[in-house]
Structure formats: structure tokens, C-alpha cells
Design a protein around this motif. Structure first.
Motif, PDB file in Angstrom:
ATOM      1  N   PRO A 109       0.828  -1.212   0.000  1.00 38.52           N
ATOM      2  CA  PRO A 109       0.000   0.000   0.000  1.00 38.52           C
ATOM      3  C   PRO A 109       0.856   1.253   0.000  1.00 38.52           C
ATOM      4  CG  PRO A 109      -0.028  -1.053   2.157  1.00 38.52           C
ATOM      5  CD  PRO A 109       0.668  -1.999   1.241  1.00 38.52           C
ATOM      6  N   VAL A 110       0.344   2.311  -0.607  1.00 39.84           N
ATOM      7  CA  VAL A 110       1.085   3.559  -0.698  1.00 39.84           C
ATOM      8  C   VAL A 110       1.074   4.249   0.664  1.00 39.84           C
ATOM      9  CG1 VAL A 110      -0.956   4.840  -1.457  1.00 39.84           C
ATOM     10  CG2 VAL A 110       1.320   5.690  -2.030  1.00 39.84           C
ATOM     11  N   GLY A 111       2.202   4.883   1.015  1.00 37.01           N
ATOM     12  CA  GLY A 111       2.326   5.567   2.287  1.00 37.01           C
ATOM     13  C   GLY A 111       2.073   7.058   2.164  1.00 37.01           C
ATOM     14  N   LEU A 112       1.991   7.706   3.305  1.00 37.67           N
ATOM     15  CA  LEU A 112       1.743   9.149   3.328  1.00 37.67           C
ATOM     16  C   LEU A 112       2.891   9.914   2.692  1.00 37.67           C
ATOM     17  CD1 LEU A 112       0.020  11.552   4.225  1.00 37.67           C
ATOM     18  CD2 LEU A 112       1.157  11.434   6.456  1.00 37.67           C
ATOM     19  N   ARG A 113       4.125   9.523   2.988  1.00 35.19           N
ATOM     20  CA  ARG A 113       5.277  10.207   2.400  1.00 35.19           C
ATOM     21  C   ARG A 113       5.291  10.061   0.884  1.00 35.19           C
ATOM     22  NH1 ARG A 113       9.794   8.418   0.458  1.00 35.19           N
ATOM     23  NH2 ARG A 113       9.340   6.310   1.205  1.00 35.19           N
ATOM     24  N   GLN A 114       4.946   8.887   0.400  1.00 35.77           N
ATOM     25  CA  GLN A 114       4.935   8.671  -1.047  1.00 35.77           C
ATOM     26  C   GLN A 114       3.836   9.484  -1.725  1.00 35.77           C
ATOM     27  OE1 GLN A 114       4.549   4.370  -0.772  1.00 35.77           O
ATOM     28  NE2 GLN A 114       6.644   4.102  -1.535  1.00 35.77           N
ATOM     29  N   SER A 115       2.657   9.534  -1.127  1.00 36.73           N
ATOM     30  CA  SER A 115       1.576  10.334  -1.714  1.00 36.73           C
ATOM     31  C   SER A 115       1.932  11.812  -1.726  1.00 36.73           C
ATOM     32  CB  SER A 115       0.285  10.102  -0.929  1.00 36.73           C
ATOM     33  OG  SER A 115      -0.132   8.760  -1.014  1.00 36.73           O
ATOM     34  N   LEU A 116       2.545  12.290  -0.642  1.00 35.62           N
ATOM     35  CA  LEU A 116       2.938  13.697  -0.588  1.00 35.62           C
ATOM     36  C   LEU A 116       4.018  14.007  -1.617  1.00 35.62           C
ATOM     37  CD1 LEU A 116       2.629  16.412   0.837  1.00 35.62           C
ATOM     38  CD2 LEU A 116       4.327  15.658   2.511  1.00 35.62           C
ATOM     39  N   THR A 117       4.964  13.086  -1.800  1.00 35.94           N
ATOM     40  CA  THR A 117       6.013  13.300  -2.794  1.00 35.94           C
ATOM     41  C   THR A 117       5.441  13.330  -4.205  1.00 35.94           C
ATOM     42  OG1 THR A 117       7.594  12.172  -1.344  1.00 35.94           O
ATOM     43  CG2 THR A 117       8.209  12.425  -3.657  1.00 35.94           C
ATOM     44  N   ARG A 118       4.520  12.427  -4.499  1.00 37.29           N
ATOM     45  CA  ARG A 118       3.885  12.418  -5.823  1.00 37.29           C
ATOM     46  C   ARG A 118       3.180  13.736  -6.096  1.00 37.29           C
ATOM     47  NH1 ARG A 118      -0.036   9.728  -7.079  1.00 37.29           N
ATOM     48  NH2 ARG A 118       0.459   8.968  -9.171  1.00 37.29           N
ATOM     49  N   ALA A 119       2.429  14.219  -5.106  1.00 37.61           N
ATOM     50  CA  ALA A 119       1.670  15.451  -5.303  1.00 37.61           C
ATOM     51  C   ALA A 119       2.590  16.657  -5.458  1.00 37.61           C
ATOM     52  CB  ALA A 119       0.714  15.651  -4.134  1.00 37.61           C
ATOM     53  N   LEU A 120       3.658  16.742  -4.661  1.00 35.18           N
ATOM     54  CA  LEU A 120       4.561  17.887  -4.746  1.00 35.18           C
ATOM     55  C   LEU A 120       5.328  17.899  -6.066  1.00 35.18           C
ATOM     56  CD1 LEU A 120       5.988  18.027  -1.108  1.00 35.18           C
ATOM     57  CD2 LEU A 120       4.263  19.507  -2.159  1.00 35.18           C
ATOM     58  N   VAL A 121       5.748  16.732  -6.536  1.00 36.15           N
ATOM     59  CA  VAL A 121       6.433  16.677  -7.830  1.00 36.15           C
ATOM     60  C   VAL A 121       5.477  17.066  -8.952  1.00 36.15           C
ATOM     61  CG1 VAL A 121       7.547  15.124  -9.484  1.00 36.15           C
ATOM     62  CG2 VAL A 121       8.147  15.016  -7.076  1.00 36.15           C
ATOM     63  N   GLY A 122       4.231  16.627  -8.838  1.00 36.85           N
ATOM     64  CA  GLY A 122       3.268  17.007  -9.862  1.00 36.85           C
ATOM     65  C   GLY A 122       3.019  18.500  -9.901  1.00 36.85           C
ATOM     66  N   VAL A 123       2.930  19.148  -8.725  1.00 41.29           N
ATOM     67  CA  VAL A 123       2.682  20.589  -8.686  1.00 41.29           C
ATOM     68  C   VAL A 123       3.921  21.379  -9.100  1.00 41.29           C
ATOM     69  CG1 VAL A 123       2.139  22.516  -7.141  1.00 41.29           C
ATOM     70  CG2 VAL A 123       0.873  20.377  -6.968  1.00 41.29           C
ATOM     71  N   ALA A 124       5.108  20.932  -8.657  1.00 44.32           N
ATOM     72  CA  ALA A 124       6.323  21.707  -8.903  1.00 44.32           C
ATOM     73  C   ALA A 124       6.929  21.464 -10.287  1.00 44.32           C
ATOM     74  CB  ALA A 124       7.380  21.388  -7.827  1.00 44.32           C
ATOM     75  N   LEU A 153       6.776  11.157 -13.666  1.00 44.68           N
ATOM     76  CA  LEU A 153       7.901  11.653 -12.885  1.00 44.68           C
ATOM     77  C   LEU A 153       7.634  11.520 -11.384  1.00 44.68           C
ATOM     78  CD1 LEU A 153       8.774  14.883 -14.939  1.00 44.68           C
ATOM     79  CD2 LEU A 153       9.985  12.697 -14.928  1.00 44.68           C
ATOM     80  N   GLY A 154       6.415  11.816 -10.958  1.00 44.84           N
ATOM     81  CA  GLY A 154       6.099  11.686  -9.541  1.00 44.84           C
ATOM     82  C   GLY A 154       6.224  10.260  -9.044  1.00 44.84           C
ATOM     83  N   ASP A 155       5.867   9.288  -9.878  1.00 43.11           N
ATOM     84  CA  ASP A 155       6.017   7.886  -9.483  1.00 43.11           C
ATOM     85  C   ASP A 155       7.481   7.483  -9.376  1.00 43.11           C
ATOM     86  OD1 ASP A 155       3.245   7.368  -9.396  1.00 43.11           O
ATOM     87  OD2 ASP A 155       3.201   7.163 -11.573  1.00 43.11           O
ATOM     88  N   LEU A 156       8.309   7.990 -10.283  1.00 42.74           N
ATOM     89  CA  LEU A 156       9.731   7.648 -10.238  1.00 42.74           C
ATOM     90  C   LEU A 156      10.403   8.200  -8.992  1.00 42.74           C
ATOM     91  CD1 LEU A 156      10.683   8.236 -13.983  1.00 42.74           C
ATOM     92  CD2 LEU A 156      10.387   6.052 -12.822  1.00 42.74           C
ATOM     93  N   VAL A 157      10.015   9.403  -8.594  1.00 40.85           N
ATOM     94  CA  VAL A 157      10.627  10.016  -7.418  1.00 40.85           C
ATOM     95  C   VAL A 157      10.099   9.388  -6.135  1.00 40.85           C
ATOM     96  CG1 VAL A 157      10.934  12.181  -6.163  1.00 40.85           C
ATOM     97  CG2 VAL A 157      11.028  12.168  -8.655  1.00 40.85           C
ATOM     98  N   ALA A 158       8.797   9.118  -6.091  1.00 34.66           N
ATOM     99  CA  ALA A 158       8.184   8.599  -4.862  1.00 34.66           C
ATOM    100  C   ALA A 158       8.291   7.087  -4.738  1.00 34.66           C
ATOM    101  CB  ALA A 158       6.716   8.999  -4.811  1.00 34.66           C
ATOM    102  N   GLY A 159       8.667   6.402  -5.795  1.00 37.10           N
ATOM    103  CA  GLY A 159       8.740   4.937  -5.729  1.00 37.10           C
ATOM    104  C   GLY A 159       7.370   4.290  -5.697  1.00 37.10           C
ATOM    105  N   THR A 160       6.465   4.770  -6.534  1.00 33.20           N
ATOM    106  CA  THR A 160       5.096   4.251  -6.576  1.00 33.20           C
ATOM    107  C   THR A 160       4.786   3.721  -7.971  1.00 33.20           C
ATOM    108  OG1 THR A 160       4.259   6.481  -7.062  1.00 33.20           O
ATOM    109  CG2 THR A 160       4.272   5.756  -4.750  1.00 33.20           C
ATOM    110  N   LEU A 161       3.614   3.145  -8.078  1.00 24.59           N
ATOM    111  CA  LEU A 161       3.163   2.509  -9.308  1.00 24.59           C
ATOM    112  C   LEU A 161       1.649   2.573  -9.347  1.00 24.59           C
ATOM    113  CD1 LEU A 161       4.047   0.741 -11.807  1.00 24.59           C
ATOM    114  CD2 LEU A 161       3.652  -1.238 -10.343  1.00 24.59           C
TER     115      LEU A 161
END
Length: 325
Positions: A109-124, A153-161
Motif C-alpha cells: 500500500p502507498v504511504g503518506l510520504r509517497q503520496s505527498l512526494t507524488r503530489a509535490l512533484v506534480g505541482v512543482a 515523474l512523480g512515481d519515479l521520485v516517490a517509488g510508486t506505481l
């Protein structure tokens, strides 16, 4: 769990088939999320406007407007995906509608840090494409098309899929009988072919493309052996078992449709008003008025029975009886 060509590999060296989300489904989910964010931004704007009208006039200035605008924008662009993915099993409104889910790169399952990283990379990085579309958008699409797991890009930085939560299935009709077996199927005796066996044969024909050899041929031979034991006569020519099953089921369906049509014709001839007029709701009697305490209930008055029409004998029969008398 590492990733291989077969999908995710668990610690027990079992390959788990995972269908990753590609560009088309992710863009559709993104459009739905953008609509949801616009609605959320509109609701926040109305809420802030009502709040400003309740505050004293001297407290409302440009700094307060700028601060509330920044806070609302941050909540819509960052807070919405983070909260939805954290508390809704990795699914925003758009991903839930399309059938997608954000998971960790190892399948967890995705974690809070990963979700926050995905969102920040998407916005920035990715959302500035509104200003420089030829830089951010083209770069984001190129990354998704070149990555074998369709990650942005957000998935690559946050380590998500992002994976699909629904199984892909293609609807295929049941095969029909070949012309060479139509006449043979018309003469079949299907009285001993029960519904359970016919349903099993139909389910096999509907899913035959999903079976691999030798299981496909083994199931076909077993089903045809059971069907051939309860029908007569045997087929006149040599053909695959699936062709025989399709011919038998097609004839069974044709006879069922014919029986329904005959029953409907008989019903229309005997009771034409049932076929012509739509069914009406049953008329319930009105509730009796409340009676004072101690008073007896009024007797129930039943409507008189409808008189039956007298039997009229034909004139020829009546004349014959009179002549015989």
C-alpha cells in the motif's frame, strides 16, 4: 518484491500478474480528478466568501485574500490527492471511477510520504506545463511512454506505481452451429439434456478462448462425452467437440424461443386483454376511518358476484333437437 517480466515476484518466488496503468487510462482518471478539484475549489471559494462577509470590514485586506487563496490552492492541488490516496486505499475519485490504484513499487500500500512526494512533484514539475506546455507536458508524456511500467515523474521520485484493480475481459458470444450440422441438430432428441449440463457447456463455449492446451481439449472432450450420452442421433460427420456443443446448444435455444412464442400466441388468443393492455397495479381498498372507543366496527360489505353469461347453443344444434323431439 522485485519486478520481473512476469510482474511482481513475491518473497516465495511466486510471480504475481499485475496490470500496470498506461497513458490512456491515467489521462482519463486525471481529467476526472481535475473536474473534482474544480468543484472543490468552487466550494472553498464560496466558503471563504461567506467567511469574509462575517468578519469585520477592517480585518479583510489583500494579505488575507492572498493567504486564503494560497491555502485553498494548496489544499486542492496537494491535499486532495494526498488525503484520498491515504484514506481511500490509494484511489482518488478519478482513479476509483476508471479502476486504478496507486501502490508502492513493491506492490504494498502507498504511504503518506509517497503520496505527498507524488503530489509535490506534480505541482512543482508537471503542473507548470500550464505555462510551458512544450517542456513539462512533452517531458511527462515521454517518461510515461518510455517507462516499461508506465510511471510518470512523480512515481519515479516517490517509488510508486499505478495499477489496474479490475480484470480485463473481452466479451465473446457463444459460437453458433455450422451449416453442415443444422439439419442434424433439428432432429435431435434433447429431452434428457438437463439445464445444469447445458449451462456447463455454454460457460465453456463462452470462455474457451481463456483456456490453454491441453486443458481446453480435455474439457471439450469431457463435456461432449456427457452431452453425447443423453442425446440422439449421433452426429453424421467428424468435427471438433466444440462444434458439436455449439450445434446442440443452438438447437436447444431455438426450441426454447419457439416454445415461448407459442405460449405467447396461445395467451393472446385466449386472453387478448392481458397482452394488449399493460399490467396495472393492484387497487388497494381505502383504509377505514378511525372509530371512537367502544364503537363496534362496521360490517364489511362485499360486492355482489358478477353474473355469468348464459350459454347460447348454436341454432343448428337446437333445430336438430327440436326435429328429433
Amino acid at each position: 518484491m522485485p519486478w520481473s517480466d512476469a510482474g511482481l515476484v513475491s518473497g516465495e518466488a511466486v510471480a504475481l500478474e499485475v496490470r500496470v496503468a498506461r497513458l490512456g487510462s491515467r489521462v482519463l482518471a486525471l481529467l476526472l480528478d481535475v473536474l473534482t478539484q474544480l468543484v472543490a475549489a468552487l466550494l472553498l471559494a464560496v466558503l471563504f466568501a461567506l467567511l469574509f462577509t462575517a468578519l469585520p470590514f477592517e480585518l479583510v485586506d489583500a494579505a488575507l485574500n492572498s493567504a486564503t487563496g494560497t491555502l485553498g490552492l494548496a489544499f486542492v492541488l496537494v491535499g486532495y490527492p494526498v488525503l484520498m490516496e491515504r484514506f481511500n486505499n490509494g484511489q482518488t475519485v478519478g482513479k476509483l471511477a476508471v479502476g486504478l490504484r496507486v501502490v508502492s513499487a513493491d506492490g504494498g500500500p502507498v504511504g503518506l510520504r509517497q503520496s505527498l512526494t507524488r503530489a509535490l512533484v506534480g505541482v512543482a514539475v508537471e503542473w507548470p506545463g500550464l505555462i510551458l506546455p512544450l517542456v513539462s507536458w512533452v517531458a511527462g508524456v515521454t517518461v510515461m511512454l518510455t517507462d516499461r511500467r508506465g510511471r510518470r515523474l512523480g512515481d519515479l521520485v516517490a517509488g510508486t506505481l499505478v495499477v489496474h484493480t479490475r480484470t480485463a475481459s473481452v466479451w465473446r458470444p457463444v459460437p453458433t452451429a455450422v451449416p453442415a450440422l443444422v439439419n442434424w441438430a433439428y432432429t435431435l432428441d434433447l429431452s434428457r439434456l438437463d439445464d445444469n449440463l447445458a449451462l456447463a457447456a455454454r460457460q465453456y463455449l463462452a470462455r474457451v478462448h481463456r483456456f490453454a492446451e491441453p486443458a481446453r481439449s480435455r474439457l471439450a472432450r469431457g463435456l461432449w462425452a456427457e452431452v453425447a450420452a443423453v442425446i440422439t442421433p449421433p452426429p453424421p460427420l467428424a468435427a471438433p467437440e466444440t462444434v458439436y456443443l455449439a450445434a446442440v446448444l443452438g438447437e436447444r435455444h431455438r426450441r426454447a424461443v419457439q416454445r415461448l412464442q407459442q405460449r405467447r400466441a396461445v395467451t393472446a388468443a385466449l386472453w387478448p386483454e392481458l397482452v394488449a393492455a399493460p399490467p396495472t397495479a393492484a387497487i388497494r381498498p381505502a383504509a377505514p376511518e378511525s372509530t371512537p372507543p367502544g364503537a363496534s366496527n362496521p360490517p364489511v360489505v362485499r360486492p355482489p358476484a358478477q353474473p355469468t353469461a348464459p350459454t347460447v347453443r348454436p341454432a343448428t344444434a337446437a333445430a336438430g333437437e327440436h326435429h328429433g323431439a
